[in-house]
Enzyme design. Structure first.
Site, PDB file in Angstrom:
ATOM      1  N   GLY A   1       0.805  -1.321   0.283  1.00  0.00           N
ATOM      2  CA  GLY A   1       0.136  -0.057   0.050  1.00  0.00           C
ATOM      3  C   GLY A   1       0.960   1.236  -0.286  1.00  0.00           C
ATOM      4  CB  SER A   2       0.146   4.470   1.255  1.00  0.00           C
ATOM      5  OG  SER A   2      -0.634   4.350   0.708  1.00  0.00           O
ATOM      6  CB  THR A   3       4.422   1.110   3.936  1.00  0.00           C
ATOM      7  OG1 THR A   3       4.043   0.252   2.508  1.00  0.00           O
ATOM      8  CG2 THR A   3       3.410   1.337   4.794  1.00  0.00           C
TER       9      THR A   3
END
Length: 627
Positions: free
Chosen positions: A324-326
């Protein structure tokens, strides 16, 4: 009347003499042959027959080496040896093995599992070699056997050291466990090095550093009687114990993380970005390694194997998570280094992004969008549109090449066996796996860590540690030092030097770091509550990976949809100016990375403070929303 012949005394005497000479000659020859035979046996073959005699009178008994102990970085004992007794059988001294086993079953309770393992092990041993039948006898078992010992020739109670793991489930995956040597082990092991040894490292550190932990066996020459009972020890050559190992992990952090997970499935890894030392490595749920040491029962093994939460899976090493956004800090770093963006460049977020010429929209986190944002705010608010556009400008080939430099899509090289590769999206990967071409929409969602992306928590932690170190990669490792024996000075394990920095322009790293600081400390940061009360500046990034597709036209925040189907993650490092710890937490179900995973990261950092009293670099500061 017939007359008798007159005896010829002279002739008879001559005949007697001849016969006597022949007899004496035969006797002489026999004596010569016998004397030669005596000489042959007593002189010429003395050594051989002396050895045979000694073999009947003197027994060579191998002495298994004491296995090395395992400690954490603060001398907390993680694996030790405790005294125990086991039942051993010498097959060649048993006339009826089935009857003996049945008798032992009736006497001290030998189980079916014990018998199955024993019969399998007998096939790998020679008939004169002692084979363990049952381990960890109780005092009652020993007493019962002593009373009935006369009934069981070839069976004896033998003292030994068995492995014990004081921390149990907390280090089940990391330290691993030893188990009985099986047929597969016998085929690959040097028999001379494992004489008298019944156990070998099966998983974790116990397996990876088997050669250091095992040691070198010794032996003793024991005089025995006709019943093969020991009379005295003639000679003894002591075994060399295995080396003690000191690991880089901190039990305090490990235990704090284990408690913070509160039995939720997931994993966490903490790394010192300065050198790659793994400070903590957690997989939840875990298992008690002590169950495996002396042979786990079929009932217990089935319970672990059939558990839907898969406690035997090392999620930190082999877990599959959509990042995801990591990945956004890494995508941002690549955009800056490739010259596709400058920190001051802005993009307008309207709530939905469209590839030119396509109707399909790719949504932002916030309904109506975030307005115009630069790099720092794109990270602070986790603005998808910024990374949709950047990934599309970058193209999948450059994106893949850049992410590979952060270690994604391949093992980190940690000193543990069984690490997964993960999946780094690429044209080649999709063609090989699905035999399909690559589409622009797949590039767009790759920019926010969705689509085909798969990482392990260890890979992500390694990447975050690399970011924290200014783009310098250090191979994650668990071995801190070795020690030959108690009282000897530990010897530091060699550490590979770090490579060159990914960032050719240090200001690019500073810009990305500033954005990650804004996530935790800025007024618009998605994890702005996480750093409250913490004495050091934390830089972080959340990630909430959707594992389903939202196809309706009604906008809903990700936290409001199918909560239990999200994978939630959080990555962080501190102190932001001179990082000493980088942490990743991944949960398999949750509402959001900032709400569910970030508190666990904070708990781990709080535990880390106890060992790093001098880590303070600057007090937290409130960041301006426009930065």
């Amino acid at each position: 009347m017939k007359r008798r012949p007159i005896k010829d005394g002279r002739q008879e005497a001559a005949l007697f003499l001849r016969r006597a000479l022949v007899g004496f000659l035969i006797i002489f020859v026999c004596l010569v042959v016998l004397g030669f035979r005596f000489w042959y046996l007593q002189v010429s073959q003395h050594a051989e027959f002396q050895a045979r005699s000694d073999a009947n009178r003197i027994l060579t008994r191998p002495l298994a080496p004491a296995r090395g102990l395992i400690y954490d970085r603060n001398n907390v004992l993680l694996a030790e040896n405790v005294a125990a007794f086991r039942l051993e059988v010498i097959p060649e001294q048993v006339a009826d093995m089935d009857a003996l086993l049945q008798g032992l079953r009736d006497t001290i309770g030998i189980s079916d599992d014990d018998i199955s393992r024993f019969k399998a092990l007998v096939k790998t041993k020679r008939s004169y070699q002692s084979v363990p039948l049952r381990l960890k006898l109780s005092e009652e078992d020993i007493a019962l056997f002593a009373v009935n010992r006369w009934r069981f020739p070839g069976v004896d109670v033998v003292p030994y050291l068995t492995r014990y793991y004081p921390k149990g489930v907390e280090f089940g995956h990391l330290v691993g466990y030893v188990g009985r040597i099986d047929a597969n082990d016998v085929e690959r092991l040097d028999a001379s090095l494992y004489a008298g040894t019944t156990h070998i490292g099966k998983t974790g550190i116990e397996k990876s550093y088997e050669e250091l932990l095992h040691g070198v066996p010794g032996y003793e020459l024991v005089e025995v009687n006709a019943d093969r009972r020991p009379l005295r020890v003639i000679e003894r050559v002591a075994s060399t114990p295995g080396k003690n190992l000191y690991l880089t992990v901190d039990t305090r952090i490990q235990e704090a993380a284990e408690a913070a997970f509160a039995d939720r499935a997931g994993a966490s890894v903490a790394i010192d970005p300065r050198n790659g030392e793994v400070l903590a490595m957690i997989s939840v749920p875990s298992f008690d390694p002590n169950l495996f040491v002396n042979g786990i029962s079929q009932t217990d093994y089935n319970a672990l194997l059939n558990n839907p939460d898969k406690p035997l899976l090392d999620r930190a090493l082999r877990g599959s998570y959509v990042p995801g956004s990591t990945v956004k800090p890494f995508i941002a770093s690549a955009g800056l280094e490739l010259g596709l963006r400058k920190p001051s460049d802005t993009i307008l977020s309207t709530g939905e992004f469209h590839i030119p010429g396509q109707k399909r929209g790719y949504r932002d986190v916030r309904a109506g969008g975030h307005g115009r944002v630069d790099l720092v705010q794109s990270l602070a608010q986790s603005v998808n549109t910024y990374y949709y556009a950047l990934a599309l400008d970058m193209g999948i080939d450059k994106l893949t090449e850049s992410m590979a430099q952060f270690g994604f899509g391949k093992p980190t090289g940690i000193d543990l066996a069984g690490e997964s590769d993960g999946v780094l999206p690429s044209r080649e990967w999709k063609r090989a796996q699905k035999n399909e071409p690559w589409y622009p929409g797949e590039t767009v969602i790759a920019g926010i860590g969705q689509g085909f992306w798969v990482v392990t928590p260890l890979q992500l932690a390694h990447g975050v540690a690399m970011l924290a170190a200014g783009g310098v990669s250090h191979r994650p490792h668990l071995l801190l030092a070795t020690q030959q024996g108690i009282g000897d000075a530990p010897v530091a394990a060699p550490v590979e030097p770090g490579g060159t920095s990914y960032f050719k322009d240090p200001s690019n790293w500073q810009a990305v770091r500033e954005g990650m600081i804004a996530v935790v400390n800025g007024p618009t940061g998605t994890a702005r509550r996480m750093g409250i009360g913490f004495p050091y500046v934390i830089a972080g990034k959340s990630g909430t990976a959707e594992r389903f597709s939202r196809t309706n036209e009604v906008w809903q925040h990700i936290s409001q949809v199918a909560v239990e189907r999200h994978q939630v993650l959080f990555e962080a490092f501190t102190p932001a100016e001179k990082p000493r710890i980088a942490v990743v937490v991944a949960l398999e179900a949750g509402r959001g990375g900032s709400t569910d995973a970030a508190p666990i990261v904070r708990t781990m950092m709080d535990a880390w403070l106890h060992d790093e009293p001098d880590a303070l670099t600057e007090p937290p500061k409130t960041m301006d929303a426009g930065r």
